[in-house]
Scaffold this active site. Structure first.
Site, PDB file in Angstrom:
ATOM      1  N   LYS A  56       0.785  -1.228   0.039  1.00  0.00           N
ATOM      2  CA  LYS A  56      -0.137   0.153   0.008  1.00  0.00           C
ATOM      3  C   LYS A  56       0.849   1.186  -0.021  1.00  0.00           C
ATOM      4  CE  LYS A  56      -3.995   1.681   2.867  1.00  0.00           C
ATOM      5  NZ  LYS A  56      -4.636   1.219   4.098  1.00  0.00           N
ATOM      6  N   SER A 131      -9.752   0.991   3.160  1.00  0.00           N
ATOM      7  CA  SER A 131      -8.848   1.733   2.189  1.00  0.00           C
ATOM      8  C   SER A 131      -7.967   0.947   1.465  1.00  0.00           C
ATOM      9  CB  SER A 131      -8.133   2.898   3.255  1.00  0.00           C
ATOM     10  OG  SER A 131      -7.378   2.245   4.130  1.00  0.00           O
ATOM     11  N   SER A 155      -9.901  -1.595   7.009  1.00  0.00           N
ATOM     12  CA  SER A 155      -9.239  -1.237   5.724  1.00  0.00           C
ATOM     13  C   SER A 155      -8.536  -2.270   5.114  1.00  0.00           C
ATOM     14  CB  SER A 155      -8.323  -0.032   5.842  1.00  0.00           C
ATOM     15  OG  SER A 155      -9.323   0.997   5.895  1.00  0.00           O
TER      16      SER A 155
END
Lengths: 463, 480
Positions: A56, A131, A155
């Site tokens: 990420k 997310s 997330s």
């Protein structure tokens, strides 16, 4: 090297349809792969040597742009790397690139990213979740063997559920947060997204452990997570919290949960009805604590030392205002304002202090329940992945999509999402297994046994 | 109407640790801008603070030395505000649960009784960086930020509003300064900002129970300025009230060149710091054993040492106070008396020649070229009659310059005292013959001429004649 090259080709081929990456680190990947080959040749390898991973874009990577999905950090090249990535890299893992995400990890659909839409590989009109949307989509689209995400209110687990992969949020303190861009410091935790439970166990083994640079990381010894994958759940006591199996749950999700419970019964697990009475307050509590911390964590993006700085500013205050107005997106601004309000003089006791008290009650709910059961089984999300744009104008609806994952972060314990079926429309649905603090072994064992007994994880999105 | 000033002080004490409070960077003063920084003190994304245990150790010492109780579980909090010298947009400090609470110091203002001043709290926090404007290497125009000082450890010591005059404030401040430098936790350098003070000042009519509106005065960084700033502020507030105006709550800045204070920001403009516990740092737990260990290792404090000097060495209160003004001074004294029993002589020399020489050369006692052993050697030469006290001063000068042994200097310069009565008698005879007129005057009753004869003899002997022998022989010859 072969695996890396194949993965880079795959990324190139499918990326236009998915959008999981913000940055593909071609050169780094080839250099890492070469180093891994040398290491393999010398016999000094581990499970992760030469494995192509993507992370990420919230993890700092020395010399490689790290945006956190925000225009604010469009030009930010960090001078150091996150401990978690350094650990994986020290095993010889290969970095394919930096993955798309909601801006500053604020969102449940990846739609708040400043770097374009990320699509669900199972249905490209749907969101991948968030997310860590890019982290889940990249695994589902087979653009990386495994990925790293972060989980503040779901997330990792929610996008894993929506994309049909395994997502693990370790106990708070299990994995170092150093070098991970903070959203809500008391809730953020790093974890892997993988195709199966074994990979998850391998990744956690490499990530876990005390980091002297993170005072909140814990020195609890790191067990051999792979050894926990015994394949049996005989006698395992699984709690079903009544507050999570509510009327109005999406029928496909309900059906999937029923089938999963049936699977565990066949495997001789025992079920116990439990109650987590403060569940209803979790979302409100989360949106006070997380935003309060975020409002302070994001104060450093002021245009002074790094990140976006407005060019046309007339004085200091104007530079702050313009830089932040231009650099942050709408959802980030909304949360900064909410959090600033919650901490303001005159409101602090009514909001922040009260939220902390409720958080303690929620924590106690879990601790009490864990007196009776070994793991807790719940849905990950109330619905399968929704359509892109469906909830983006309705923040409250968006916030409610994390209703089953948020309490775990507030309690600080561990949980994972495991593929458990599909909706009528063909979208993946995950089940959530919640464990006792620092007992990742038991949820991994339960997840692994489920995986052995089902074939959901073997299905592949057609791209 | 007569007015009663009410004063409380907030003192920032910069701690003398080798590294910063939340990272491993050096705290040395005066390096190249931003050369002592890392992701943590630059406030880079993802960086996390790790508490320097030495800071806690120093804070506990300061707390114990000021009679505070040590908080078993203290918490770091974030103080949120925007300023370019504050990298994270918040300062890590302590708010609700500071490490030390409820202490006091007894102060003594000359001509008054000793008075107890309450200490509300002592908390730990990080310093900010500083802004530099133009004319700095690498910066041709505009302003820059130097973050070398960011994350430097500070203690903030907050007094109760117990002080009633500028003299009391200065006395309190000096005592606090003495304690932190004595403990060795702060270098005490006020010019470099290692010990800085903000003063809260208000006035109320004498006899009133209600406190007046206070002004906070920033930037008072010497004992002299503290006195000036407080006195100016008291006068300003009294004049306002007497003119029928009201004092407004505000922050004022002291201007050392004019000796006045001016408004910096009003209450309305005051920040809402939105304090909340820092989630990146776990609560700091200090158990009784830790406190006890620190207490056991605490050095003897100035007040105790002064008392001991009075009883053990029979020094006057004044002498004992001067000799315990700093720990190094007290230790110099003790090093001397350990070698030499005449404490009074040591005391006199320290308060006389040594202090003068230190002041003249701007040297600190730690760097005194005349070590305790050398001073004692010198005193032994006086006591043994080898040299006179007067000659000793000459020898001391030479020791200060050369660092040589006093005996060597006496030898080299031929300064040994002459006590041989035959030799002295010869000198006296010569003088009395030469000054026959004066002798006659003396004998006719002009007694005070005696000093004249002593002076002449000492001069002729180049100061080496033993004064006692000179006196005795002169007297018998003049009278005879």
């Amino acid at each position: 090297m072969e695996a890396t090259k194949a993965m880079l080709a795959r990324i190139e081929a499918v990326e236009p349809q998915i959008g999981s990456f913000i940055t593909v680190t071609h050169g780094q990947a080839l250099a890492d792969a070469e180093a891994a080959d040398r290491r393999i040749a010398s016999g000094e390898m581990t499970f992760l040597t030469g494995i192509p991973l993507a992370i990420k874009d919230i993890f700092l990577t020395e010399g490689i742009r790290t945006t956190c999905g925000s225009r604010m950090l469009d030009n930010f090249i960090p001078p150091y790397s996150a401990t978690s990535w350094e650990k994986l890299h020290s095993h010889g893992a290969v970095l394919l690139g930096k993955l798309n995400q909601d801006e500053f990890a604020m969102g449940s659909s990846n739609e708040s990213s400043a770097f374009g839409v990320c699509r669900n590989p199972w249905d490209r009109t749907c969101i991948p979740g968030g997310s860590s949307g890019g982290s889940a989509a990249a695994v589902a689209a087979r653009q990386a063997t495994a990925t790293l995400g972060t989980d503040t209110g779901g997330s990792i687990r929610q996008p894993a559920s929506h994309c049909g992969c395994v997502g693990l949020k370790p106990t708070y303190g299990r994995v170092s947060r150093y070098g991970v861009i903070a959203y809500a410091s008391s809730l953020d935790q790093v974890g892997p997204l993988t195709r199966d439970v074994t990979d998850s166990a391998i990744m956690l083994g490499a990530l876990a452990g005390h980091d002297p640079k993170d005072s909140t990381s814990v020195a609890t010894p790191v067990p051999d997570y792979c050894a926990a994958l015994t394949g049996t759940v005989k006698g395992l006591r699984i709690g079903l919290p009544k507050e999570y199996f509510i009327a109005g749950l999406d029928p496909d999700v309900q059906k999937t949960m029923d089938a999963a419970i049936e699977t565990y019964r066949r495997l001789d697990a025992e079920f116990v009805d439990i109650s987590l009475p403060h569940t209803d307050y979790a979302v409100a509590t989360y949106y006070l604590i997380a935003t309060a911390e975020a409002s302070s964590n994001l104060a450093r993006y002021d245009g002074v030392r790094f990140g976006h700085r407005a060019e046309d500013a007339a004085g200091l205050l104007d530079m702050y205002t313009r830089s932040r107005s231009q650099g942050f997106g709408a959802e980030v601004k909304r949360r900064i304002m909410l959090g600033t309000y919650a901490l303001s003089s005159g409101y602090y006791d009514a909001y922040y202090v009260k939220a902390q008290k409720v958080r303690t009650l929620i924590m106690q709910d879990f601790m009490r329940a864990f007196g009776d059961v070994d793991v807790i089984l719940t849905p990950v999300a109330p619905t399968p992945a929704f359509k892109i744009g469906e909830k983006s104008d309705d923040p409250l609806q968006m916030y409610l999509s994390d209703i089953f994952t948020i309490p775990v972060n507030l309690a600080g314990t561990c949980a994972m999402s495991v593929p458990a079926g599909f909706s009528a429309a063909g979208l993946p649905i995950g089940l959530q297994l919640i464990g006792k603090p620092f007992d990742e072994e038991t949820i991994l064992r339960a997840a692994h046994a489920f995986e052995q007994a089902t074939e959901w994880h073997t299905r592949k999105a057609v791209i | 109407m007569r007015f009663q000033p009410v004063i409380g002080l907030e003192v920032h004490v910069q701690l003398k640790t080798a590294s910063k409070i939340f990272c491993g960077c050096s705290t040395a003063f005066g390096s190249e801008p931003n050369s002592q920084t890392c992701p943590v003190c630059l406030g880079l994304p993802g960086a996390l603070p790790v508490l320097n245990k030495q800071v806690v150790e120093f804070a506990i010492q300061a707390g114990l030395a000021t009679n505070c109780s040590i908080t078993p579980r203290s918490v770091f909090a974030r103080k949120n505000y925007f300023y370019p010298d504050l990298p994270k947009g918040y300062q890590i400090s302590q708010f609700e649960d500071p490490i030390c609470q409820h202490g006091w110091l007894d102060i003594q203002v000359e001509g008054q009784e000793s008075k107890r001043i309450g200490i509300t709290r002592i908390h730990m926090e990080e310093d900010a960086g500083k802004l530099v404007h133009g004319d700095v290497s690498g910066l041709e125009e505009g302003s820059g930020v130097d973050l070398n000082r960011a994350c430097t450890p500070l203690l903030e010591v907050v007094s109760e509003p117990d002080l009633r005059s500028s003299d009391e404030a200065v006395s309190y401040l000096k005592q606090l300064h003495q304690i932190v430098t004595w403990l060795g936790i702060c270098d005490g350098n006020m010019e470099e900002g290692s010990f800085r003070c903000d003063a809260n000042v208000s006035v109320m009519p004498v006899g009133s129970e209600t406190l007046g509106t206070r002004a906070e005065i920033k930037n008072v960084n010497s004992f002299k300025f503290v006195k000036q700033a407080i006195e100016y502020e008291i006068r300003r507030q009294i004049e306002l009230i007497e003119d029928g105006a009201t004092v407004v709550q505000e922050t004022r800045l002291f201007d050392p060149t004019s000796g006045t204070t001016r408004s910096m920001r009003s209450k309305e403009e005051a920040h809402d710091y939105r304090y909340f516990p820092d989630p990146d740092l776990v609560p700091l737990v200090i158990d009784d054993a830790w406190v006890q260990r620190t207490r056991d290792e605490l050095p003897e404090l100035p007040e105790q040492r002064m008392q001991r000097f009075m009883t053990e060495w029979d020094l006057s209160a004044y002498d004992a106070e001067v000799l315990t003004a700093s720990r190094s001074l007290a230790e110099y004294f003790e090093a001397c008396v350990a070698l030499h029993v005449n404490a009074k002589a040591v005391s006199n020399w320290m308060m006389g020649e040594i202090t003068r020489a230190l002041n003249d050369s701007g040297t600190s006692i730690d760097c005194c070229p005349v070590t305790p052993r050398l001073l004692v050697e010198l005193l032994k030469l006086i006591e043994g009659g080898t040299i006179s006290g007067k000659i000793a001063k000459t020898v001391f000068e030479a020791m200060w310059q050369s660092g040589k042994e006093p005996a060597t200097i006496v030898q080299e310069q031929g300064l040994v005292q002459v006590s041989d009565s035959g030799a002295i008698e010869a000198i006296i005879d010569e003088i009395l013959t030469r000054e026959a007129g004066q002798v006659a005057e003396f004998r006719s009753g002009k007694d005070k001429l005696f000093g004249f004869f002593v002076g002449q003899v000492m001069k002729a002997s180049k100061g080496k004649a033993n004064p006692a022998v000179v006196n005795e022989l002169l007297l018998s010859k003049l009278k005879g």
